[in-house]
Design a protein around this motif. Structure first.
Motif, PDB file in Angstrom:
ATOM      1  N   ASN A   1       2.408  -8.424 -11.013  1.00 35.10           N
ATOM      2  CA  ASN A   1       1.834  -7.290 -10.281  1.00 35.10           C
ATOM      3  C   ASN A   1       0.422  -6.983 -10.759  1.00 35.10           C
ATOM      4  OD1 ASN A   1       4.314  -6.430  -8.793  1.00 35.10           O
ATOM      5  ND2 ASN A   1       5.084  -6.132 -10.869  1.00 35.10           N
ATOM      6  N   ALA A   2      -0.486  -6.807  -9.800  1.00 36.04           N
ATOM      7  CA  ALA A   2      -1.869  -6.420 -10.113  1.00 36.04           C
ATOM      8  C   ALA A   2      -2.205  -5.143  -9.348  1.00 36.04           C
ATOM      9  CB  ALA A   2      -2.831  -7.536  -9.723  1.00 36.04           C
ATOM     10  N   ALA A   3      -2.652  -4.125 -10.063  1.00 34.64           N
ATOM     11  CA  ALA A   3      -3.010  -2.850  -9.439  1.00 34.64           C
ATOM     12  C   ALA A   3      -4.282  -2.992  -8.615  1.00 34.64           C
ATOM     13  CB  ALA A   3      -3.184  -1.773 -10.504  1.00 34.64           C
ATOM     14  N   LEU A   4      -4.288  -2.343  -7.451  1.00 39.20           N
ATOM     15  CA  LEU A   4      -5.455  -2.344  -6.564  1.00 39.20           C
ATOM     16  C   LEU A   4      -5.762  -0.911  -6.149  1.00 39.20           C
ATOM     17  CD1 LEU A   4      -4.321  -5.158  -4.072  1.00 39.20           C
ATOM     18  CD2 LEU A   4      -6.000  -5.430  -5.907  1.00 39.20           C
ATOM     19  N   THR A   5      -7.034  -0.650  -5.877  1.00 40.03           N
ATOM     20  CA  THR A   5      -7.368   0.602  -5.202  1.00 40.03           C
ATOM     21  C   THR A   5      -7.078   0.406  -3.716  1.00 40.03           C
ATOM     22  OG1 THR A   5      -9.647  -0.035  -4.740  1.00 40.03           O
ATOM     23  CG2 THR A   5      -9.215   1.027  -6.875  1.00 40.03           C
ATOM     24  N   LEU A   6      -6.963   1.498  -2.994  1.00 45.32           N
ATOM     25  CA  LEU A   6      -6.762   1.375  -1.546  1.00 45.32           C
ATOM     26  C   LEU A   6      -7.948   0.674  -0.895  1.00 45.32           C
ATOM     27  CD1 LEU A   6      -5.131   4.750  -0.398  1.00 45.32           C
ATOM     28  CD2 LEU A   6      -4.123   2.456  -0.344  1.00 45.32           C
ATOM     29  N   GLU A   7      -9.149   0.937  -1.420  1.00 42.78           N
ATOM     30  CA  GLU A   7     -10.356   0.294  -0.867  1.00 42.78           C
ATOM     31  C   GLU A   7     -10.282  -1.227  -1.041  1.00 42.78           C
ATOM     32  OE1 GLU A   7     -15.218   0.788  -1.098  1.00 42.78           O
ATOM     33  OE2 GLU A   7     -14.008   1.360  -2.824  1.00 42.78           O
TER      34      GLU A   7
ATOM     35  N   THR B   1       0.833  -1.201   0.000  1.00 38.54           N
ATOM     36  CA  THR B   1       0.000   0.000   0.000  1.00 38.54           C
ATOM     37  C   THR B   1       0.867   1.250   0.000  1.00 38.54           C
ATOM     38  OG1 THR B   1      -0.176  -0.131   2.425  1.00 38.54           O
ATOM     39  CG2 THR B   1      -1.987  -1.073   1.144  1.00 38.54           C
ATOM     40  N   PHE B   2       0.419   2.234  -0.771  1.00 38.38           N
ATOM     41  CA  PHE B   2       1.028   3.558  -0.821  1.00 38.38           C
ATOM     42  C   PHE B   2      -0.001   4.552  -0.285  1.00 38.38           C
ATOM     43  CE2 PHE B   2       2.733   0.987  -4.287  1.00 38.38           C
ATOM     44  CZ  PHE B   2       4.112   1.132  -4.131  1.00 38.38           C
ATOM     45  N   ASP B   3       0.282   5.835  -0.397  1.00 34.95           N
ATOM     46  CA  ASP B   3      -0.662   6.839   0.107  1.00 34.95           C
ATOM     47  C   ASP B   3      -1.963   6.846  -0.684  1.00 34.95           C
ATOM     48  OD1 ASP B   3       1.048   7.642   2.093  1.00 34.95           O
ATOM     49  OD2 ASP B   3       1.859   9.359   0.991  1.00 34.95           O
ATOM     50  N   ASN B   4      -1.875   6.599  -2.010  1.00 35.15           N
ATOM     51  CA  ASN B   4      -3.059   6.768  -2.855  1.00 35.15           C
ATOM     52  C   ASN B   4      -3.508   5.522  -3.599  1.00 35.15           C
ATOM     53  OD1 ASN B   4      -3.292   9.628  -2.330  1.00 35.15           O
ATOM     54  ND2 ASN B   4      -1.472   9.883  -3.598  1.00 35.15           N
ATOM     55  N   ASP B   5      -2.674   4.485  -3.617  1.00 32.60           N
ATOM     56  CA  ASP B   5      -3.070   3.271  -4.317  1.00 32.60           C
ATOM     57  C   ASP B   5      -2.342   2.074  -3.717  1.00 32.60           C
ATOM     58  OD1 ASP B   5      -0.520   3.714  -5.258  1.00 32.60           O
ATOM     59  OD2 ASP B   5      -1.075   3.957  -7.348  1.00 32.60           O
ATOM     60  N   ALA B   6      -2.492   0.926  -4.383  1.00 32.30           N
ATOM     61  CA  ALA B   6      -1.910  -0.305  -3.835  1.00 32.30           C
ATOM     62  C   ALA B   6      -1.697  -1.298  -4.972  1.00 32.30           C
ATOM     63  CB  ALA B   6      -2.847  -0.902  -2.781  1.00 32.30           C
ATOM     64  N   GLU B   7      -1.010  -2.409  -4.656  1.00 39.42           N
ATOM     65  CA  GLU B   7      -0.807  -3.456  -5.641  1.00 39.42           C
ATOM     66  C   GLU B   7      -0.613  -4.791  -4.927  1.00 39.42           C
ATOM     67  OE1 GLU B   7       2.715  -2.421  -7.851  1.00 39.42           O
ATOM     68  OE2 GLU B   7       4.053  -2.804  -6.157  1.00 39.42           O
TER      69      GLU B   7
END
Length: 198
Positions: free
Chosen positions: A77-83, A56-62
Motif C-alpha cells: 500500500n502506498a498513500a496518495l493525496t486525492l490530487e 479513493t476516500f473522501d479526503n485521501d487515497a491509496e
C-alpha cells in the motif's frame, strides 16, 4: 509504503441478509470508498494473478498491489493525496514520478510487467461499515459497479484455520447462508467482459 498479509473470508449476501446485518453494524458510520481497477487492455496483471487499484476516500487515497500467497495476499500500500490519485485517474495511467509508489513499480518490473501499458479499466464503489470484533475485522459492504449492485460480508483474520471456523459459526449464529464470493476485482472484470461483448 506499507506491506501486510491479508487473510480474509467472505460471503455474498441477499438483500434481506444485508438489511438484517446492518442492525449489527448500526453504531458504525458508513464510509464511501471507490476502487479504480488498473490493468492493461489485455489484462497482463490478471494473467499474472496480480491486482492493482487506486482506492479513493473522501479526503485521501491509496494505491494497492495485491500479490497472492499460499494463504491470503500480500498487500503493498502506498498513500496518495486525492490530487495525486485523480491525476492518474484522469490521465488513465500510472504517474511514475511519485516516489511513494516506486516500490510497487519495482515489483511490477521484477515480474516483467510494462506498467506503461497499464490503464484504468473502471470503478467499483463500496459503502462500507467496518468494525473490530472478537473474531477479527468485519466489514459489511454494498457494492455498485456498472449497473450491478451486490452485498457482501468480509472477515479479516490473523489465523486462517481459526478464522474460517469463526466465520462459519458467525454465519450460522446470524442465520446467513454462505455463498462463495469471488474478489471484487474478479466480479468487476466479469461484468466488464460482459459489457464488452454486448
Amino acid at each position: 509504503m506499507t506491506t501486510n498479509l491479508e487473510i480474509e473470508y467472505k460471503t455474498l449476501l441477499s438483500l434481506d441478509e444485508y438489511d438484517r446485518l446492518k442492525k449489527y453494524f448500526s453504531h458504525v458510520t458508513p464510509i464511501r470508498q471507490t476502487n479504480h481497477y488498473m490493468d492493461s487492455h489485455d489484462l497482463i496483471m490478471r494473467s499474472n494473478r496480480l491486482a492493482l487499484r487506486i482506492r479513493t476516500f473522501d479526503n485521501d487515497a491509496e494505491m494497492t498491489l495485491k500479490v497472492p500467497q499460499t494463504i491470503g495476499n500480500i498487500e503493498h500500500n502506498a498513500a496518495l493525496t486525492l490530487e495525486e490519485a485523480h491525476g492518474m485517474l484522469e490521465a488513465k495511467k500510472i504517474n511514475d514520478n511519485l516516489p511513494q509508489i516506486s516500490d510497487i513499480l519495482s515489483i511490477l518490473k521484477e515480474r516483467g510487467i510494462d506498467y506503461g501499458k497499464i490503464t484504468v479499466l473502471g470503478s467499483l464503489t463500496t459503502i462500507r461499515q467496518e468494525m473490530e470484533t472478537d473474531i477479527g475485522l468485519m466489514a459489511l459492504d454494498k457494492n455498485t459497479y456498472f449497473d450491478a449492485c451486490d452485498y457482501e460480508l468480509e472477515l479479516e483474520v490473523q489465523d486462517s484455520v481459526k478464522g474460517k471456523k469463526d466465520f462459519k459459526k458467525f454465519l450460522i449464529d446470524k442465520n446467513v447462508e454462505f455463498r462463495y464470493a469471488k474478489s471484487k476485482v474478479v466480479r468487476f472484470l466479469k461484468m466488464l467482459d460482459n459489457k464488452t461483448k454486448n
